[in-house]
Design a protein around this motif. Structure first.
Motif, PDB file in Angstrom:
ATOM      1  N   HIS A 150      -3.723  -8.318  -3.646  1.00 43.13           N
ATOM      2  CA  HIS A 150      -3.061  -8.487  -2.398  1.00 43.13           C
ATOM      3  C   HIS A 150      -2.970 -10.072  -2.125  1.00 43.13           C
ATOM      4  O   HIS A 150      -2.111 -10.497  -1.197  1.00 43.13           O
ATOM      5  CB  HIS A 150      -3.658  -7.796  -1.227  1.00 43.13           C
ATOM      6  N   ASP A 208      -0.949 -15.914  -4.126  1.00 47.11           N
ATOM      7  CA  ASP A 208      -1.330 -16.994  -4.840  1.00 47.11           C
ATOM      8  C   ASP A 208      -1.642 -16.474  -6.282  1.00 47.11           C
ATOM      9  O   ASP A 208      -1.348 -17.164  -7.404  1.00 47.11           O
ATOM     10  CB  ASP A 208      -2.170 -17.899  -4.411  1.00 47.11           C
ATOM     11  N   TYR A 254      -0.491 -16.740 -11.000  1.00 48.30           N
ATOM     12  CA  TYR A 254      -1.252 -16.988 -12.354  1.00 48.30           C
ATOM     13  C   TYR A 254      -1.017 -15.741 -13.296  1.00 48.30           C
ATOM     14  O   TYR A 254      -1.520 -15.924 -14.307  1.00 48.30           O
ATOM     15  CB  TYR A 254      -2.830 -16.479 -11.781  1.00 48.30           C
ATOM     16  N   ASN A 272       1.024  -1.091   0.115  1.00 49.41           N
ATOM     17  CA  ASN A 272      -0.075  -0.106  -0.131  1.00 49.41           C
ATOM     18  C   ASN A 272       0.916   1.081  -0.034  1.00 49.41           C
ATOM     19  O   ASN A 272       1.872   1.303   0.670  1.00 49.41           O
ATOM     20  CB  ASN A 272      -1.027  -0.075   1.388  1.00 49.41           C
ATOM     21  N   LYS A 307       1.320  -9.158   7.737  1.00 50.22           N
ATOM     22  CA  LYS A 307       2.159  -9.750   8.483  1.00 50.22           C
ATOM     23  C   LYS A 307       2.698  -8.959   9.820  1.00 50.22           C
ATOM     24  O   LYS A 307       2.444  -9.615  10.803  1.00 50.22           O
ATOM     25  CB  LYS A 307       3.456  -9.966   7.799  1.00 50.22           C
ATOM     26  N   GLU A 308       2.924  -7.934   9.748  1.00 48.47           N
ATOM     27  CA  GLU A 308       3.384  -6.912  10.795  1.00 48.47           C
ATOM     28  C   GLU A 308       1.862  -6.913  11.718  1.00 48.47           C
ATOM     29  O   GLU A 308       2.032  -6.955  13.186  1.00 48.47           O
ATOM     30  CB  GLU A 308       3.482  -5.494  10.460  1.00 48.47           C
ATOM     31  N   GLY A 342      -2.216 -20.930  -6.439  1.00 46.71           N
ATOM     32  CA  GLY A 342      -0.788 -20.469  -6.828  1.00 46.71           C
ATOM     33  C   GLY A 342      -0.204 -21.138  -8.010  1.00 46.71           C
ATOM     34  O   GLY A 342      -0.903 -21.185  -9.070  1.00 46.71           O
ATOM     35  N   GLU A 398       1.731  -9.985  13.844  1.00 49.63           N
ATOM     36  CA  GLU A 398       2.813  -9.845  14.844  1.00 49.63           C
ATOM     37  C   GLU A 398       2.289  -9.214  16.179  1.00 49.63           C
ATOM     38  O   GLU A 398       2.421  -9.461  17.277  1.00 49.63           O
ATOM     39  CB  GLU A 398       4.156  -9.254  14.358  1.00 49.63           C
ATOM     40  N   GLY A 453      -7.878  -5.811   2.185  1.00 46.78           N
ATOM     41  CA  GLY A 453      -7.053  -4.500   1.300  1.00 46.78           C
ATOM     42  C   GLY A 453      -5.700  -4.173   1.746  1.00 46.78           C
ATOM     43  O   GLY A 453      -5.230  -3.197   1.262  1.00 46.78           O
ATOM     44  N   VAL A 454      -5.159  -4.730   2.894  1.00 50.55           N
ATOM     45  CA  VAL A 454      -3.918  -4.344   3.194  1.00 50.55           C
ATOM     46  C   VAL A 454      -2.915  -5.448   2.546  1.00 50.55           C
ATOM     47  O   VAL A 454      -3.033  -6.340   2.388  1.00 50.55           O
ATOM     48  CB  VAL A 454      -3.801  -4.676   4.714  1.00 50.55           C
ATOM     49  N   ASP A 455      -1.563  -4.825   2.109  1.00 49.52           N
ATOM     50  CA  ASP A 455      -0.649  -5.557   1.423  1.00 49.52           C
ATOM     51  C   ASP A 455       0.044  -6.726   2.345  1.00 49.52           C
ATOM     52  O   ASP A 455      -0.151  -6.617   3.441  1.00 49.52           O
ATOM     53  CB  ASP A 455       0.450  -4.522   0.781  1.00 49.52           C
ATOM     54  N   ALA A 456       0.624  -7.494   1.784  1.00 47.37           N
ATOM     55  CA  ALA A 456       1.311  -8.892   2.470  1.00 47.37           C
ATOM     56  C   ALA A 456       2.286  -8.401   3.460  1.00 47.37           C
ATOM     57  O   ALA A 456       2.074  -8.993   4.578  1.00 47.37           O
ATOM     58  CB  ALA A 456       1.942  -9.856   1.484  1.00 47.37           C
ATOM     59  N   VAL A 457       2.870  -7.413   3.366  1.00 51.74           N
ATOM     60  CA  VAL A 457       3.834  -7.156   4.339  1.00 51.74           C
ATOM     61  C   VAL A 457       3.086  -6.581   5.625  1.00 51.74           C
ATOM     62  O   VAL A 457       3.539  -6.909   6.762  1.00 51.74           O
ATOM     63  CB  VAL A 457       4.829  -5.982   3.882  1.00 51.74           C
ATOM     64  N   PRO A 470     -11.080 -12.616   5.437  1.00 51.32           N
ATOM     65  CA  PRO A 470     -11.569 -13.036   4.409  1.00 51.32           C
ATOM     66  C   PRO A 470     -10.164 -13.846   3.782  1.00 51.32           C
ATOM     67  O   PRO A 470     -10.387 -14.926   2.704  1.00 51.32           O
ATOM     68  CB  PRO A 470     -12.048 -12.210   3.410  1.00 51.32           C
ATOM     69  N   TYR A 471      -8.945 -13.563   4.489  1.00 57.17           N
ATOM     70  CA  TYR A 471      -7.778 -14.405   3.929  1.00 57.17           C
ATOM     71  C   TYR A 471      -7.676 -15.785   4.757  1.00 57.17           C
ATOM     72  O   TYR A 471      -7.370 -15.649   5.811  1.00 57.17           O
ATOM     73  CB  TYR A 471      -6.597 -13.603   3.959  1.00 57.17           C
ATOM     74  N   MET A 472      -7.846 -16.729   3.814  1.00 58.26           N
ATOM     75  CA  MET A 472      -7.634 -18.153   4.462  1.00 58.26           C
ATOM     76  C   MET A 472      -6.275 -18.677   4.949  1.00 58.26           C
ATOM     77  O   MET A 472      -6.124 -19.256   6.053  1.00 58.26           O
ATOM     78  CB  MET A 472      -7.980 -19.377   3.347  1.00 58.26           C
TER      79      MET A 472
END
Lengths: 239, 302
Positions: A193, A196, A200, A39, B167-168, B252, B171, B160-164, B188-190
């Protein structure tokens, strides 16, 4: 391979803040191009420029063969756009939304009727034709929003986080539509985001602090960063 | 710490929650995992005493959500899905406001929020509406914690938040859990399910399962074969066309395959794909992940 988007030394500044710091990349016709980044990395700024909604501070950009400074109206006719936040009018029906977009893109009523029937059948949404968008399940809305975005058969479709919040089955069915569009020669430019989904894509670029830090196939990126999946690649670059 | 018994709730014709029961232990980090429209927010709002259920009961730290709603409000912290702080107040003003409403001061509980708040403290005079997404999130969490709640409820903090940043954020939650705060978080992120002690999988207002992430995947009865070849799109279509296929979904860089009655071995699958001229074929059995389980349950419940 034919280039459909060319970007050379694109810079966009807001006051003293550099949102896009000298971006250079090409997108090829018919590919699924993943545009990733944290973001605030500058993705939305770049997409707005590519869609002709904002002018660069400097640099050279061509989209579908048209110049980003002088030919924005031509660009808009040749691209489709869908975002998670805004795509369809909630208080119009399914058919009304299709009619509206078809009208905006100047599709003749005859062609519109044919295409609408075809589309509703393909999406299995004939029974929902006269229902308001507001009452539809999110998965349906997204499928419809995507179909409306490519209704005028654009050369490129921009998808800004198209799959946020949907269930895992619907998310994958949405990607079936993306693959199909790409197979039909539409170039797909997508942000997400879900890492996986980065797998693709044919190629993926990863932005960080206004710059493109990496751009390659998922396979090559994983090799280069010695990572077992794209999630690890992303964490290594963006952290 | 949280008890939910046979809760149902409907809006007009939509049944948002159908006879939902679950409990959360003290000190647990509990996840509500499900897509938009599953009923996660409705359940949280009932627990936050902001919405009345049609039927059923719920208790927070032994207090009834209807009879004791005022007491509950003092012991819970809530971070709604939509940013709900005062946009035209500064960072500092928002924090002071929430502390005052709960009859405390920022100084009194500063220890609890220090790790989170110090990251936005340099911007404390900025209006909340002018913050970036990540900073808003940190401010909202600080405000939800400032009265040292026993139970913290977070509605989709990472959407809607990025992967980094995601993760934070997790934590931070782990750290809070150590301070004896019971946490219920929806997502909603499995893949985030694995970060929780236990999770409820929820879809269309119904609980599909409640268990630890490890148990959910280990008791899954189906054999998952992951498959790949050089042409992914064709691979998916060919797998779906195979008569012995129950499901084939992209995961993936692989396709996850399940066979009808679990009766397909990876060798057989390889052979089938070789006949269709796929190159660099890989087919091997793997452990299922939460998303496999969720998708299978979802298909069954429909």
């Amino acid at each position: 391979m034919e280039k459909i988007i060319t970007v050379n030394n694109l810079v966009k500044k807001f006051g003293s803040f550099t949102a896009n710091d000298n971006l250079t990349f090409d997108v090829y016709k018919g590919e699924i191009f993943g545009f990733l980044g944290a973001n605030g990395a500058g993705k939305t700024t770049a997409i707005r420029i590519l869609c002709g909604l904002s002018s660069p501070t400097s640099g050279e950009v061509k989209v579908a063969g048209f110049d980003i400074y002088r030919e924005t109206e031509k660009i808009k006719k040749n691209i489709g756009y869908m975002s998670q936040k805004f795509s369809l009018y909630e208080d119009l029906t399914v058919a009304e939304n299709i009619r509206l977009y078809a009208g905006i893109y100047g599709i003749s009523p005859k062609k519109r009727k044919e295409k609408m029937a075809e589309l509703l059948q393909k999406l299995e949404m004939e029974s929902a034709k006269n229902k308001l968008i507001a009452g539809l399940p999110l998965g349906w809305k997204q499928k419809l929003a995507f179909s409306v975005a490519i209704f005028h058969e654009p050369k490129i479709v921009f998808l800004d986080e198209p799959t946020g919040g949907v269930d895992p089955v619907t998310r994958r069915k949405f990607w079936d539509l993306i693959y199909e569009a790409a197979n039909n020669g539409i170039t797909v430019f997508v942000t997400t985001h879900y890492m996986d989904e980065a797998e693709y894509c044919d190629r993926v670029s990863i932005m960080n602090a206004g710059k493109i830090e990496a751009l390659d196939t998922p396979e090559e990126l994983k090799k280069r960063y010695n990572a077992k999946n794209m999630d690890e690649v992303f964490l290594k670059i963006a952290r | 710490m949280i008890q939910v018994k046979n809760i149902s709730k409907h809006y007009d014709e939509t049944e948002a929650l159908k006879n939902v029961s679950l409990h959360v232990e003290r000190g647990e980090l509990f996840g509500l995992i499900g897509p938009d429209g599953a009923g996660k927010t409705t359940l949280m709002r009932i627990l936050m005493t902001l919405l009345l259920a049609d039927s059923g009961e719920a208790k927070m730290d032994g207090l009834d959500v209807v009879k004791n709603f005022k007491k509950i409000r003092n012991i819970v912290g809530y971070m709604p899905g939509r940013f709900s702080l005062y946009q035209d107040l500064s960072v500092e003003e928002n924090l002071n406001f929430f502390a005052t409403v709960f009859g405390t001061t920022v100084e009194e509980n500063y220890e609890l929020i220090r790790d989170i708040y110090y990251q936005i403290e340099p911007f404390k005079t900025r209006r909340a509406g002018k913050l970036s997404g990540g900073m808003k999130q940190k401010l909202a969490l600080s405000c939800a914690l400032i009265h040292k709640p026993k139970i913290l409820v977070l509605d989709e903090p990472t959407t809607g938040v990025d992967a980094v940043s995601r993760k934070e954020f997790w934590e931070m939650l782990k750290k809070l859990q150590k301070q004896d705060i019971t946490i219920m978080v929806s997502t909603p992120y499995m893949d985030e399910a694995n970060l929780c002690d236990r999770v409820a999988l929820i879809q269309n207002g119904q609980i599909l399962d409640v268990d630890s992430p490890q148990n959910i995947t280990s008791k899954f009865p189906k054999k998952i074969i992951r498959v790949r070849s050089q042409e992914m799109f064709r691979l998916i279509n060919d797998l779906r066309a195979f008569e012995k296929t129950e499901s084939a979904f992209a995961f993936g860089q692989f396709v996850h395959f399940t066979g009808k009655n679990n009766a397909v071995e990876s060798a057989e699958l390889k052979e089938y794909l070789e006949k269709l001229n796929h190159k660099s074929i890989l087919a091997e059995e793997v452990e299922p992940d939460i998303e496999d389980v969720f998708m299978s349950m979802q298909e069954q419940s429909q």
